[in-house]
Design a protein around this motif. Sequence first.
Motif, PDB file in Angstrom:
ATOM      1  N   LEU A  10     -81.053 -28.944   4.502  1.00  0.00           N
ATOM      2  CA  LEU A  10     -81.573 -28.716   3.162  1.00  0.00           C
ATOM      3  C   LEU A  10     -81.326 -27.303   2.651  1.00  0.00           C
ATOM      4  O   LEU A  10     -81.601 -27.017   1.477  1.00  0.00           O
ATOM      5  N   ASP A  11     -80.810 -26.417   3.490  1.00  0.00           N
ATOM      6  CA  ASP A  11     -80.392 -25.099   3.007  1.00  0.00           C
ATOM      7  C   ASP A  11     -78.893 -25.045   2.739  1.00  0.00           C
ATOM      8  O   ASP A  11     -78.346 -23.982   2.439  1.00  0.00           O
ATOM      9  N   GLY A  12     -78.201 -26.196   2.844  1.00  0.00           N
ATOM     10  CA  GLY A  12     -76.770 -26.268   2.573  1.00  0.00           C
ATOM     11  C   GLY A  12     -75.884 -26.012   3.769  1.00  0.00           C
ATOM     12  O   GLY A  12     -74.661 -26.096   3.667  1.00  0.00           O
ATOM     13  N   SER A  13     -76.473 -25.717   4.921  1.00  0.00           N
ATOM     14  CA  SER A  13     -75.680 -25.445   6.123  1.00  0.00           C
ATOM     15  C   SER A  13     -75.445 -26.735   6.911  1.00  0.00           C
ATOM     16  O   SER A  13     -75.958 -27.799   6.566  1.00  0.00           O
ATOM     17  N   SER A  14     -74.684 -26.612   8.000  1.00  0.00           N
ATOM     18  CA  SER A  14     -74.441 -27.717   8.935  1.00  0.00           C
ATOM     19  C   SER A  14     -73.915 -28.963   8.211  1.00  0.00           C
ATOM     20  O   SER A  14     -74.438 -30.055   8.366  1.00  0.00           O
ATOM     21  N   VAL A  15     -72.857 -28.765   7.428  1.00  0.00           N
ATOM     22  CA  VAL A  15     -72.278 -29.873   6.662  1.00  0.00           C
ATOM     23  C   VAL A  15     -71.475 -30.789   7.584  1.00  0.00           C
ATOM     24  O   VAL A  15     -70.716 -30.324   8.432  1.00  0.00           O
ATOM     25  N   LYS A  16     -71.646 -32.084   7.410  1.00  0.00           N
ATOM     26  CA  LYS A  16     -70.916 -33.072   8.203  1.00  0.00           C
ATOM     27  C   LYS A  16     -70.434 -34.179   7.274  1.00  0.00           C
ATOM     28  O   LYS A  16     -71.209 -34.705   6.482  1.00  0.00           O
ATOM     29  N   VAL A  17     -69.145 -34.517   7.340  1.00  0.00           N
ATOM     30  CA  VAL A  17     -68.560 -35.540   6.469  1.00  0.00           C
ATOM     31  C   VAL A  17     -67.827 -36.566   7.321  1.00  0.00           C
ATOM     32  O   VAL A  17     -67.050 -36.205   8.209  1.00  0.00           O
ATOM     33  N   LEU A  18     -68.081 -37.838   7.065  1.00  0.00           N
ATOM     34  CA  LEU A  18     -67.407 -38.934   7.750  1.00  0.00           C
ATOM     35  C   LEU A  18     -66.742 -39.830   6.720  1.00  0.00           C
ATOM     36  O   LEU A  18     -67.408 -40.325   5.799  1.00  0.00           O
ATOM     37  N   LYS A  19     -65.448 -40.024   6.841  1.00  0.00           N
ATOM     38  CA  LYS A  19     -64.719 -40.908   5.921  1.00  0.00           C
ATOM     39  C   LYS A  19     -64.841 -42.342   6.427  1.00  0.00           C
ATOM     40  O   LYS A  19     -64.413 -42.658   7.535  1.00  0.00           O
ATOM     41  N   LEU A  20     -65.448 -43.209   5.612  1.00  0.00           N
ATOM     42  CA  LEU A  20     -65.687 -44.599   5.994  1.00  0.00           C
ATOM     43  C   LEU A  20     -65.042 -45.518   4.965  1.00  0.00           C
ATOM     44  O   LEU A  20     -65.347 -45.421   3.767  1.00  0.00           O
ATOM     45  N   ARG A  21     -64.198 -46.415   5.413  1.00  0.00           N
ATOM     46  CA  ARG A  21     -63.410 -47.227   4.487  1.00  0.00           C
ATOM     47  C   ARG A  21     -64.260 -48.211   3.698  1.00  0.00           C
ATOM     48  O   ARG A  21     -63.839 -48.723   2.660  1.00  0.00           O
ATOM     49  N   TRP A  22     -65.474 -48.508   4.164  1.00  0.00           N
ATOM     50  CA  TRP A  22     -66.308 -49.477   3.438  1.00  0.00           C
ATOM     51  C   TRP A  22     -67.177 -48.827   2.368  1.00  0.00           C
ATOM     52  O   TRP A  22     -67.924 -49.512   1.684  1.00  0.00           O
ATOM     53  N   VAL A  23     -67.093 -47.491   2.234  1.00  0.00           N
ATOM     54  CA  VAL A  23     -67.770 -46.817   1.117  1.00  0.00           C
ATOM     55  C   VAL A  23     -66.819 -46.854  -0.073  1.00  0.00           C
ATOM     56  O   VAL A  23     -65.853 -46.109  -0.134  1.00  0.00           O
ATOM     57  N   GLN A  24     -67.083 -47.751  -1.024  1.00  0.00           N
ATOM     58  CA  GLN A  24     -66.160 -47.953  -2.143  1.00  0.00           C
ATOM     59  C   GLN A  24     -66.802 -47.631  -3.487  1.00  0.00           C
ATOM     60  O   GLN A  24     -66.239 -46.881  -4.278  1.00  0.00           O
TER      61      GLN A  24
ATOM     62  N   GLY B 296     -65.728 -29.679  -1.059  1.00  0.00           N
ATOM     63  CA  GLY B 296     -65.549 -30.904  -0.287  1.00  0.00           C
ATOM     64  C   GLY B 296     -66.190 -32.117  -0.906  1.00  0.00           C
ATOM     65  O   GLY B 296     -66.464 -33.104  -0.211  1.00  0.00           O
ATOM     66  N   LEU B 297     -66.451 -32.079  -2.226  1.00  0.00           N
ATOM     67  CA  LEU B 297     -67.079 -33.211  -2.914  1.00  0.00           C
ATOM     68  C   LEU B 297     -66.101 -33.833  -3.901  1.00  0.00           C
ATOM     69  O   LEU B 297     -65.328 -33.133  -4.547  1.00  0.00           O
ATOM     70  N   GLY B 298     -66.158 -35.150  -4.027  1.00  0.00           N
ATOM     71  CA  GLY B 298     -65.358 -35.860  -5.006  1.00  0.00           C
ATOM     72  C   GLY B 298     -66.226 -36.368  -6.135  1.00  0.00           C
ATOM     73  O   GLY B 298     -66.214 -35.865  -7.252  1.00  0.00           O
ATOM     74  N   TRP B 299     -67.032 -37.386  -5.824  1.00  0.00           N
ATOM     75  CA  TRP B 299     -67.955 -37.953  -6.784  1.00  0.00           C
ATOM     76  C   TRP B 299     -69.186 -38.436  -6.022  1.00  0.00           C
ATOM     77  O   TRP B 299     -69.310 -39.604  -5.683  1.00  0.00           O
ATOM     78  N   PRO B 300     -70.128 -37.548  -5.708  1.00  0.00           N
ATOM     79  CA  PRO B 300     -71.319 -37.924  -4.938  1.00  0.00           C
ATOM     80  C   PRO B 300     -72.304 -38.706  -5.806  1.00  0.00           C
ATOM     81  O   PRO B 300     -73.109 -38.131  -6.536  1.00  0.00           O
ATOM     82  N   THR B 301     -72.238 -40.021  -5.740  1.00  0.00           N
ATOM     83  CA  THR B 301     -73.014 -40.870  -6.645  1.00  0.00           C
ATOM     84  C   THR B 301     -74.353 -41.320  -6.075  1.00  0.00           C
ATOM     85  O   THR B 301     -75.160 -41.878  -6.811  1.00  0.00           O
ATOM     86  N   ALA B 302     -74.597 -41.124  -4.798  1.00  0.00           N
ATOM     87  CA  ALA B 302     -75.854 -41.588  -4.207  1.00  0.00           C
ATOM     88  C   ALA B 302     -76.393 -40.527  -3.252  1.00  0.00           C
ATOM     89  O   ALA B 302     -75.669 -40.069  -2.364  1.00  0.00           O
ATOM     90  N   LEU B 303     -77.652 -40.136  -3.432  1.00  0.00           N
ATOM     91  CA  LEU B 303     -78.310 -39.150  -2.583  1.00  0.00           C
ATOM     92  C   LEU B 303     -79.496 -39.774  -1.865  1.00  0.00           C
ATOM     93  O   LEU B 303     -80.122 -40.711  -2.366  1.00  0.00           O
ATOM     94  N   ALA B 304     -79.825 -39.222  -0.698  1.00  0.00           N
ATOM     95  CA  ALA B 304     -81.012 -39.646   0.048  1.00  0.00           C
ATOM     96  C   ALA B 304     -81.490 -38.485   0.901  1.00  0.00           C
ATOM     97  O   ALA B 304     -80.672 -37.747   1.459  1.00  0.00           O
ATOM     98  N   LEU B 305     -82.795 -38.319   1.012  1.00  0.00           N
ATOM     99  CA  LEU B 305     -83.378 -37.285   1.858  1.00  0.00           C
ATOM    100  C   LEU B 305     -83.839 -37.892   3.171  1.00  0.00           C
ATOM    101  O   LEU B 305     -84.379 -38.996   3.197  1.00  0.00           O
ATOM    102  N   ASP B 306     -83.623 -37.154   4.251  1.00  0.00           N
ATOM    103  CA  ASP B 306     -84.145 -37.521   5.568  1.00  0.00           C
ATOM    104  C   ASP B 306     -85.076 -36.387   6.000  1.00  0.00           C
ATOM    105  O   ASP B 306     -84.648 -35.430   6.641  1.00  0.00           O
TER     106      ASP B 306
END
Length: 486
Positions: free
Chosen positions: A383-397, A352-362
């Motif tokens: 942080l164990d890779g579970s509970s994946v959530k993806v939101l498509k936002l048109r302003w992420v360019q 489910g990844l295309g080009w993940p160019t920016a990461l941040a930890l919470d």
Amino acid sequence: VCSARVDIRSGDLYWLAFLHVSCSRTHVPCRDGTGCVAQEYLCDGEKDCADGSDEDGCAQLCNTPGHPAPCQSHEYPCGLGSCLNASLVCNGRQDCADGSDEGGNCSVPCQRSCTHLCYPSPQGPRCWCGPGYRLAEDGLSCVDIDECTEWGQGACSQRCLNAPGSYSCGCLPGYLLEPDGHVCKLTGPEPKLLVAVQSEVLSYGLRSGHEKVVLATDKDRVVFSLDYDLVERKVFWMDLATESIRWQDLNSGKKGTLVKGVRSDCIAVDWLGRNLYWTDGAAGQVLATRLGAAWQGTPEYTVVMDGDLDQPHSLVLQPLAGLMYWSEVGSRSRLMEASMDGSRRQVLLAQGLGWPTALALDLPTQRIFWLDEKLGSVGSAHLDGSSVKVLKLRWVQSPFAAAVCEGQLYWSERKTWSVQQVDKASGKNRTVLLKRPGQPHGLQVPIRGAPNPAVPALLISHSAQSCTNGCAKSNGGCAQLCLPNP
């Protein structure tokens, strides 16, 4: 009537009439076929589709896992989509706008063995449940709704404690619960966002909006990736023009060069182990050097990881746990995790990844966030890779760097020359914080209590991580470079 189908087991909703619209499995198409919206946006009271179809027919949708019913268990769904308290049904007055709460079998008396309440309805006597409960499959008993599990981050910004018929939110040390009872805010001084814009680094107050230039280089140079040392209050940045990593002390204004002869898309400071890491996408490496190193004419750094790294790009560290996370954007995009000495390398996410160019930890919620330039989306996972959530936002360019603070996700957009924010849980309430001439690149939100390393440690003292950074004390007994292996 049959324009939608709900998969009860997964909670996914599919519009049958517009199967030609291509949407990811976490999104559904708008009825007019012009776009997709996240499943979380269906029936949330806000029109996200241009035609408003994500809010149509909400009263008729069943209560599926992960999608709370538009009407709660103690309410009656009127025909036009509104909800009515069950006690007002069959009371001789038309309280629903369409009168659907009266007539029919309203005169049939309640003789059912309901756990909570029994009310008449036009469909005959029905059992109703109080707030925080839902009707069980037997139609008589009521079961507690675990809001913490079903609503996820939408329930509380940090800690969530379920209770019979209700739930409560709590905060980690260093945070204070807002009057709304859901959001945790940092205590103390105003948090600041450090942003690199062309040859300058700006400090932006996240509450006041106050801007201040804290660092300026030569006009022909670009401050690329940056990070901040919590202990000595130094800003480190990548200078592409001179192929060097430089630093400036925000207290004294003193400047220096840490290392030369390097090119990197991302640098990251281990403020606890006193090291600086960076990625080299072309060489497929992650490297490190001491924060206290001074340029003496020869490079003083080590290769932490080499070999099968496929264009490592964004890099973030978790110094207290001795862990690092990075994205790879080569032929196979993926998110990776390893100890900060390069050992115990493992794939965190590879689908489910295309080009993940920016990461941040919470760290308060123990989640990692990424912005995907190819898919135009914001994603997050535990942080164990579970509970994946993806939101498509048109302003992420064209995202370059990201940071999380409290309930917000911040990122720099190179294409629109702006720094933006959205709600980290829903992706909504998008705001443009900065829009200036010149491309923004690196950004960071330093944790407060900078001179005292114990303050950031307090923020995740209750996390699930039990590992520690072995280089924090006496440089781990090393004469030169110490890389933590938790």
